[in-house]
Each structure stands twice: as C-alpha cells, then as structure tokens.
Design a protein around this motif. Structure first.
Motif, PDB file in Angstrom:
ATOM      1  N   SER A   1       0.959  -1.018  -0.145  1.00 33.22           N
ATOM      2  CA  SER A   1       0.107   0.762   0.131  1.00 33.22           C
ATOM      3  C   SER A   1       0.784   1.621  -0.065  1.00 33.22           C
ATOM      4  O   SER A   1       2.425   0.727   0.298  1.00 33.22           O
ATOM      5  N   ALA A   2       0.845   2.237  -0.478  1.00 32.09           N
ATOM      6  CA  ALA A   2       0.434   3.447  -0.258  1.00 32.09           C
ATOM      7  C   ALA A   2       1.508   3.939   1.314  1.00 32.09           C
ATOM      8  O   ALA A   2       1.257   3.653   1.942  1.00 32.09           O
ATOM      9  N   GLY A   3       2.565   5.012   1.161  1.00 34.31           N
ATOM     10  CA  GLY A   3       2.986   5.194   2.930  1.00 34.31           C
ATOM     11  C   GLY A   3       2.316   5.708   3.646  1.00 34.31           C
ATOM     12  O   GLY A   3       0.819   6.507   2.966  1.00 34.31           O
ATOM     13  N   GLN A   4       2.532   5.806   4.305  1.00 30.92           N
ATOM     14  CA  GLN A   4       1.016   6.090   5.948  1.00 30.92           C
ATOM     15  C   GLN A   4       1.401   6.910   6.550  1.00 30.92           C
ATOM     16  O   GLN A   4       1.786   6.570   7.650  1.00 30.92           O
ATOM     17  N   PHE A   5       1.790   8.295   6.808  1.00 25.97           N
ATOM     18  CA  PHE A   5       2.125   9.027   7.882  1.00 25.97           C
ATOM     19  C   PHE A   5       1.297   9.783   8.614  1.00 25.97           C
ATOM     20  O   PHE A   5       0.279  10.552   8.642  1.00 25.97           O
ATOM     21  N   HIS A   6       0.967   9.410   9.968  1.00 26.61           N
ATOM     22  CA  HIS A   6       0.173   9.697  11.427  1.00 26.61           C
ATOM     23  C   HIS A   6       0.377  11.224  11.376  1.00 26.61           C
ATOM     24  O   HIS A   6       2.068  11.030  12.449  1.00 26.61           O
TER      25      HIS A   6
ATOM     26  N   ALA B   1      -9.604   0.486   0.801  1.00 25.06           N
ATOM     27  CA  ALA B   1      -8.263   0.027   0.096  1.00 25.06           C
ATOM     28  C   ALA B   1      -8.184   2.146  -1.074  1.00 25.06           C
ATOM     29  O   ALA B   1      -6.887   2.203  -1.094  1.00 25.06           O
ATOM     30  N   LYS B   2      -9.005   1.793  -1.564  1.00 25.21           N
ATOM     31  CA  LYS B   2      -8.465   2.938  -2.370  1.00 25.21           C
ATOM     32  C   LYS B   2      -8.012   4.952  -1.247  1.00 25.21           C
ATOM     33  O   LYS B   2      -6.768   4.979  -2.004  1.00 25.21           O
ATOM     34  N   LEU B   3      -8.381   4.910  -0.046  1.00 24.40           N
ATOM     35  CA  LEU B   3      -8.058   5.632   0.894  1.00 24.40           C
ATOM     36  C   LEU B   3      -6.384   5.374   1.314  1.00 24.40           C
ATOM     37  O   LEU B   3      -5.436   6.038   1.272  1.00 24.40           O
ATOM     38  N   LEU B   4      -6.354   3.939   0.753  1.00 24.23           N
ATOM     39  CA  LEU B   4      -4.541   3.348   1.730  1.00 24.23           C
ATOM     40  C   LEU B   4      -3.838   3.691   0.845  1.00 24.23           C
ATOM     41  O   LEU B   4      -2.940   2.622   0.679  1.00 24.23           O
ATOM     42  N   GLY B   5      -4.447   3.353  -1.081  1.00 23.89           N
ATOM     43  CA  GLY B   5      -4.189   3.537  -1.888  1.00 23.89           C
ATOM     44  C   GLY B   5      -4.297   2.534  -2.911  1.00 23.89           C
ATOM     45  O   GLY B   5      -2.133   2.310  -3.308  1.00 23.89           O
TER      46      GLY B   5
END
Length: 447
Positions: free
Chosen positions: A186-191, A387-391
């Motif tokens: 999945s795409a990178g996810q920074f919080h 799924a789309k929001l996670l790329g």
C-alpha cells in the motif's frame, strides 16, 4: 550480599509475568498455506461493490486472484481450471458473497490486553516520530485476530497512537505467520495527531494556559514539517543520500529521511482531527506542502466540504457508534455523518478506532445504512473506498484482477441478526474460522 539477591528476584518476577502473559499473546490457530487449488464459488448472490449485486453468479479464484466472474462458469471460462479435480467447488446457492472487509484505524496486533501494560505496544515515546512503523511491533500471532476476522474482516490498517507525528501505519491481511507474510502493499501512511484542547477550563487563567500550551504543540508540529521540507529540498538539490552528514544530526536525519516520501507525493498524511478548527489547520498545512491528505476522525468534516474537495482529501470516519461531541447536537448525528459526507461529495470510508472492538465494523456500517447511506454505499465504505484511501487498487471488490479475498455469508453481512459467516478466503486460501470466543462457547456449552 544483600543487594545481590535483587537481580535474582527481579528475574524470577519477570519470568513469572512472561509465563502468565504468554498464553494470552499467542493464537493456536494455524495460518493457511498459500493457495494451491483453484476455488470456484457457484450460484452466489455476489455483492461486487464495483458492479452492483449479481444473482446466481460464480466466482473463480486462482493463484490468489479473481480470474472470472459470471454465470455458470466452466473450464472454458478461463485458460486455467474450473471444475476439475484440482478445483475446490463451493455451492453457495441462497448465500451472499462479499469482498473481505477492511478495518481502518485499528491497533490490532499492537494491543493484547488493554489493562496489562506489557502487552500494549501502540505508541512510542516522543512527539516527533515519523521514522517509527507499526510493522516493527505488530504481532501476527495475536489471540484477537481470529475473533476479528470471524466477522468478515480480512485486512486491517495497523495505526500508531500517541501525540504529534506518531509514525507510520501498515496494511496487513489477517492470516499470517509473521509481519512479512501479513504485509499488503500500500502507499506510505504517516500519522499526525493534531493538537486540541479536550476540555476548556472555566477559570480564565487556566484557560489562557491551556490555549498557550495547545499553540505550542501546534508550533512544534509546524517546525517539524518545515524541517522535513528543508531536508527534502536539500536531498532533491544534492541528488544523493544525506545520511552521511554530521553524526550529531543523525537523529534528525533519520526522521526527515523517513518523511521524504510524504514530500515526494508517494505517501499520504493521515491527520487525526475532528473539529472545524483542527481540520482547517491541517488543510492549511496540506496546501503549503502539497501533501496527499486523509482526515481521520472528521466529525466536522462535512461542514468543510468545499475546502476538503479543494485539496482532494478523503475522510476515515470512526465515530458511527459514538455519542455526539456537543451537548446541543442531535443524539443520532454520529449515525448520520457518513451520509452527510456522501452528500457533500467527500471521499470517505468507515473506520473503527480500536483493537478487539474493531470486529464491530460491519455493524457500524449497518447503522450508517439505517441513517442515510444506501446499503451499497455502506458496504463500499468498508471495502473498496477503504482500499482506495490506502492507495490499494486491487482490493475491496469482486472483479477480475482483484485479490481473491472474499466472505461467504448466509445473511446480510451488515446485519448482526442475520449475518452468519460460513467461509472466508484471503488471497484464495480458505482460513480457519475457529477462535477463542468459539472455543469458550463450546467449553461452557458442555458445563
């Protein structure tokens, strides 16, 4: 001699604690091996999510992927196999087939027993930790995982908790031996957890102090993002890795090096924010650095629809089963917000900010369907839209080329009264539905 017994006593105590906690931290359910046989599910009511609901339809899964969807599939439906000795044929007449559900904003695998600190590893010390990833702490052997997937959840976003820039999340499938097996690309996810004053004091002095402290936290975040941006510009200008700079700045380099994908547009900023003020500040930050943005929480996001559409932001809404945040709001407003987001044209998905309680995700979607969303929109919000929001482009629907992660249910998966999960496949492998809850039920049924 007196103090020499303390290490022995400490070691004995630590051993006793580990022995006590060990059974609670490991599941005895064996993960299923990689798919070796084709799976043909016949005559199901298929909730494709992307192409509506198809009655009396077959689905063929091969090598972890859906390779055919249609009526009366035979060996001619695909160049590989269908009804052969190497195919598992499942008669799903009168039953419903759904894509596997995706649980967003969970701490699953990071928290085992909430009241037992040694089994909680969902946050890191410090305020700026972009280099931290939940992949390093995720326990694929958690006792909670089989209980979560029993409700049709096949994938979960594992999110760090904390304040400030808390780190990076990952997407995992819920049937694996190790984190390496579980990771789903999945795409990178920074919080980032945007600062807020949770309860404004009535005393004027205390109120001023709370406002000042909140502004200091915001300033600290702005400085961190600016430092990261300057590092990005330096890295871009030099065209080489900056890790070999002054050793005294090694900690900062590790942080800003980790953040490069965010400035390069290869990762998404997941900003945990609920109020209008918080969301406006996050939008301003996003405009400055051109981040890809997803608001997590988003209680007031529907009030800022035009601003969110302007920066092409999405929303993960986890408050469907919560109470209103303000005393003068209708008691059913949290149930209605998903429909308000949909009507405002904001891309959104439903989440469930929990560990073991994230199993209630499908029922939260069911509530949103009772308060304005269509059943199709509600299902899409916990599958394809998630799924789309996670790329991720090949998850969350039943269509050719998508992952063979599907759920077979006797009734409506969003309805706790009729939902009865009979089988789950993750990338074509049928998983064991046994879990701790089932074991305890059978145990005390015989009492």
């Amino acid at each position: 001699m007196q103090h020499s017994s303390k290490p022995v006593l400490f070691a004995a105590l630590l051993g006793a604690i580990c022995t006590t906690l060990a059974p609670a931290m490991a599941s005895d359910i064996v993960p299923t091996p990689k798919q070796s046989r084709s799976v043909l599910i016949k005559n199901a009511t298929v909730h494709t999510v992307s192409q509506g609901v198809l009655s009396n339809t077959d689905v063929l899964i091969e090598n972890g992927k859906i390779t055919a969807v249609g009526p009366q599939l035979t060996s001619q439906a695909n160049s590989a196999t269908a009804e052969t000795s190497d195919t598992q044929v499942v008669d799903a007449s009168g039953k419903h087939l759904y894509p596997g559900l995706i649980a967003l904003d969970t701490s699953l695998g990071l928290v085992e027993i909430e009241m037992s600190r040694p089994t909680v590893d969902n946050a890191e010390v410090g305020y700026i930790n972009p280099q931290i990833s939940t992949a390093t702490a995720y326990n694929a052997d958690s006792e909670l995982i089989p209980t979560i997937r029993f409700n049709g959840i096949t994938h979960a976003q594992i999110v760090p908790s904390g304040d400030g820039i808390a780190g990076q999340s990952v997407l995992v499938d819920l049937d694996a031996w190790t984190i390496e097996d579980a990771l789903t690309p999945s795409a990178g996810q920074f919080h980032v957890y945007w600062p807020q004053i949770k309860r404004m004091p009535e005393d004027e002095k205390k109120k001023a102090k709370a406002i000042e402290k909140n502004q200091q936290a915001i300033d600290q975040l702005n400085i961190a993002f600016e430092d990261g941006y300057r590092y990005f510009l330096s890295d871009k200008a030099s065209g080489k890795d900056n890790k070999d700079e002054d050793p005294q700045s090694a900690t900062n380099n590790l942080r800003w090096q980790a953040m490069l994908p965010l400035y390069q547009g290869k990762a998404t900023l997941f900003a945990h924010a609920d109020s209008v003020g918080q969301i406006e500040q996050v939008i301003a930050l996003t405009k400055k650095y051109q981040f890809k943005l997803v608001i997590v929480g988003g209680y007031d996001a529907w009030r800022l629809a035009s601003s969110l559409r302007e920066v092409k932001a999405g929303v993960i809404y986890p408050h469907t089963l919560s109470l209103p945040k303000r005393k003068d709001e209708p008691v059913d407003l949290p149930f209605k917000i998903p429909s308000l987001l949909a009507n405002a044209g904001i891309p959104f998905a439903l989440g469930f900010s929990s560990d073991w309680n994230s199993r209630n995700l499908p029922y939260a979607a069911g509530y949103s369907a009772a308060y304005g969303l269509t059943p199709e929109q509600a299902l899409k919000s916990i599958t394809l839209d998630a799924a789309k929001l996670l790329g991720v482009e090949d998850l969350g629907a039943i269509a050719v080329g998508y992952q063979g992660s599907v759920v077979l249910s006797e009734g409506d998966i969003l309805d706790p009264m009729t939902n009865k999960i009979e089988a789950i496949w993750i990338e074509g492998r049928q998983i064991d539905l046994n879990n701790r809850h089932q074991q305890l039920y059978q145990k005390y049924l015989k009492r």
